[in-house]
Design an enzyme around this catalytic site. Structure first.
Site, PDB file in Angstrom:
ATOM      1  CB  ALA A  63      57.145  35.214   8.664  1.00 35.21           C
ATOM      2  N   GLY A 108      60.668  37.430   5.649  1.00 33.73           N
ATOM      3  CA  GLY A 108      59.454  37.885   4.958  1.00 33.73           C
ATOM      4  C   GLY A 108      59.494  39.367   4.609  1.00 33.73           C
ATOM      5  CD  GLU A 111      60.441  35.265   1.809  1.00 34.90           C
ATOM      6  OE1 GLU A 111      59.965  35.306   2.961  1.00 34.90           O
ATOM      7  OE2 GLU A 111      60.517  34.214   1.152  1.00 34.90           O
ATOM      8  CD  GLU A 131      63.412  33.430   5.730  1.00 33.13           C
ATOM      9  OE1 GLU A 131      64.619  33.686   5.509  1.00 33.13           O
ATOM     10  OE2 GLU A 131      62.488  34.139   5.294  1.00 33.13           O
TER      11      GLU A 131
HETATM   12  N1  COA Z   1      58.665  37.760  14.665  1.00 30.97           N
HETATM   13  C1  COA Z   1      58.102  38.076  15.844  1.00 30.97           C
HETATM   14  N2  COA Z   1      58.546  39.057  16.637  1.00 30.97           N
HETATM   15  C2  COA Z   1      59.615  39.759  16.204  1.00 30.97           C
HETATM   16  C3  COA Z   1      60.256  39.484  14.995  1.00 30.97           C
HETATM   17  C4  COA Z   1      59.736  38.433  14.201  1.00 30.97           C
HETATM   18  N3  COA Z   1      60.251  38.118  13.008  1.00 30.97           N
HETATM   19  N4  COA Z   1      61.298  40.334  14.844  1.00 30.97           N
HETATM   20  C5  COA Z   1      61.302  41.119  15.936  1.00 30.97           C
HETATM   21  N5  COA Z   1      60.292  40.770  16.773  1.00 30.97           N
HETATM   22  C6  COA Z   1      59.951  41.363  18.056  1.00 30.97           C
HETATM   23  C7  COA Z   1      60.877  40.878  19.163  1.00 30.97           C
HETATM   24  O1  COA Z   1      60.441  39.632  19.664  1.00 30.97           O
HETATM   25  C8  COA Z   1      60.744  41.992  20.175  1.00 30.97           C
HETATM   26  O2  COA Z   1      59.530  41.823  20.881  1.00 30.97           O
HETATM   27  P1  COA Z   1      59.481  42.058  22.483  1.00 30.97           P
HETATM   28  O3  COA Z   1      59.847  43.514  22.650  1.00 30.97           O
HETATM   29  O4  COA Z   1      58.073  41.745  22.824  1.00 30.97           O
HETATM   30  O5  COA Z   1      60.498  41.143  23.060  1.00 30.97           O
HETATM   31  C9  COA Z   1      60.588  43.231  19.305  1.00 30.97           C
HETATM   32  O6  COA Z   1      60.175  42.772  18.025  1.00 30.97           O
HETATM   33  C10 COA Z   1      61.890  44.004  19.127  1.00 30.97           C
HETATM   34  O7  COA Z   1      62.858  43.075  18.643  1.00 30.97           O
HETATM   35  P2  COA Z   1      64.287  42.826  19.364  1.00 30.97           P
HETATM   36  O8  COA Z   1      64.769  41.491  18.950  1.00 30.97           O
HETATM   37  O9  COA Z   1      64.177  43.093  20.824  1.00 30.97           O
HETATM   38  O10 COA Z   1      65.134  43.986  18.685  1.00 30.97           O
HETATM   39  P3  COA Z   1      66.694  43.970  18.392  1.00 30.97           P
HETATM   40  O11 COA Z   1      67.030  45.359  17.974  1.00 30.97           O
HETATM   41  O12 COA Z   1      67.453  43.394  19.536  1.00 30.97           O
HETATM   42  O13 COA Z   1      66.894  42.994  17.141  1.00 30.97           O
HETATM   43  C11 COA Z   1      66.328  42.039  14.990  1.00 30.97           C
HETATM   44  C12 COA Z   1      66.293  43.290  15.906  1.00 30.97           C
HETATM   45  C13 COA Z   1      65.541  42.353  13.737  1.00 30.97           C
HETATM   46  C14 COA Z   1      67.789  41.754  14.639  1.00 30.97           C
HETATM   47  C15 COA Z   1      65.746  40.846  15.757  1.00 30.97           C
HETATM   48  O14 COA Z   1      64.468  41.226  16.250  1.00 30.97           O
HETATM   49  C16 COA Z   1      65.557  39.625  14.894  1.00 30.97           C
HETATM   50  O15 COA Z   1      66.502  38.912  14.616  1.00 30.97           O
HETATM   51  N6  COA Z   1      64.301  39.365  14.483  1.00 30.97           N
HETATM   52  C17 COA Z   1      63.959  38.173  13.756  1.00 30.97           C
HETATM   53  C18 COA Z   1      64.412  38.284  12.311  1.00 30.97           C
HETATM   54  C19 COA Z   1      64.107  36.987  11.598  1.00 30.97           C
HETATM   55  O16 COA Z   1      64.672  35.956  11.859  1.00 30.97           O
HETATM   56  N7  COA Z   1      63.189  37.074  10.610  1.00 30.97           N
HETATM   57  C20 COA Z   1      62.828  35.955   9.771  1.00 30.97           C
HETATM   58  C21 COA Z   1      61.706  35.216  10.343  1.00 30.97           C
HETATM   59  S1  COA Z   1      61.308  33.826   9.316  1.00 30.97           S
END
Ligand code: COA
Length: 258
Positions: A63, A108, A111, A131
């Site tokens: 999400a 999400g 999910e 989460e």
């Molecule tokens: N919500 C909003 N934005 C997200 C996102 C999320 N769940 N997951 C990734 N993004 C965005 C990042 O903010 C980034 O945006 P930016 O380029 O404007 O800064 C872009 O997607 C690329 O992500 P980034 O984190 O730079 O890539 P990465 O390869 O370093 O890491 C992940 C990838 C998936 C490991 C990391 O993005 C992450 O941990 N995301 C969140 C996962 C999460 O906690 N999900 C559950 C949410 S309840």
């Protein structure tokens, strides 16, 4: 470009979450579009749906954290309720749904995959429930659905630790049915979808209804669930011609869905 892409190839629909700049994270706008699209797909003639994400890095990375960050309690409850409703709509679609997980399926995203009937993934897929590391529990039914597939202890472990698992472990746990190189994933999903679509739509629908309805029921109750649906299939053109073909030692005609 829309937040969702949709195309139909023969009997198969392909729905793609299309926010690659945010690794396809689900914000309210995506959830609203998804919900409306699933309503339309439920009424369509497709026999199988594939759900995937844009690009080669991510199915859905959860999400949208930027949107959730400043939500009030009420807004958060609405956000969870809307997501849960969309997941339930996917689960209840009359046709099978295959999640083709092409990278991150976190929060999400996992999910969403769990709301589908079958999950296949690319070799670079990563699954997890991050989460609790963000101060919240999974909000779209992930713990409950995961527990039903891999067992409650392992589901709790993943939810409590936020550990991420890679495709081979997901395969070993039975979360994923098969793993492919990323460039072969969509072809594999199409092959499975076409195989399903070649079977009788009513038989497949009845099997899905029985499988979903039986979850949580004692076996004694669940065992008879199919009886009315089994009966309902009799007298259809598909049932008659397929059984006649078997008795006459030939292949059935393509199923008409009638
Ligand atoms: N919500 C909003 N934005 C997200 C996102 C999320 N769940 N997951 C990734 N993004 C965005 C990042 O903010 C980034 O945006 P930016 O380029 O404007 O800064 C872009 O997607 C690329 O992500 P980034 O984190 O730079 O890539 P990465 O390869 O370093 O890491 C992940 C990838 C998936 C490991 C990391 O993005 C992450 O941990 N995301 C969140 C996962 C999460 O906690 N999900 C559950 C949410 S309840």
């Amino acid at each position: 470009m829309g937040l969702l892409l949709y195309e139909e190839i023969g009997h198969v629909g392909i729905l793609t979450v299309n926010r690659p700049e945010a690794l396809n994270a689900l914000n309210s706008a995506v959830i609203d579009e998804l919900s409306a699209k699933i309503d339309a797909i439920a009424l369509s003639k497709i026999r199988c749906l594939i759900v995937t994400g844009s690009g080669e890095r991510s199915f859905v990375a959860g999400a949208d954290i930027s949107e959730m960050k400043d939500m009030t309690r009420e807004e958060a409850e609405n956000f969870s309720a809307a997501g849960n409703a969309a997941m339930e709509k996917i689960e209840r679609l009359p046709m099978p749904v295959i999640a083709a997980v092409n990278g991150f399926a976190l929060g999400g995203g996992l999910e969403l995959a769990l709301a589908c009937d079958i999950i296949i993934s690319s070799e670079n897929a990563v699954f997890g429930l991050p989460e609790v590391g963000l101060g919240i529990p999974p909000g779209y039914g992930g713990v409950q659905r995961l527990a039903r597939i891999i067992g409650i202890a392992k589901a709790k472990e993943l939810a409590f630790t936020t550990d991420r698992i890679k495709a081979p472990e997901a395969l070993a746990l039975g979360l994923v049915s098969a793993v492919y190189p990323i460039e072969e994933l969509m072809d594999a999903a199409m092959r499975m979808a076409e195989k399903i679509s070649a079977n009788s739509p009513m038989g497949v629908w009845a099997a899905k209804v029985v499988a979903n309805s039986s979850v949580g029921m004692p076996l004694t109750k669940a065992a008879g669930l199919e009886t009315p649906l089994f009966g309902e299939c009799f007298g259809t053109t598909d049932q008659k011609q397929a059984m006649t073909a078997f008795v006459e030692k030939r292949k059935p005609e393509p199923f008409a869905g009638k």
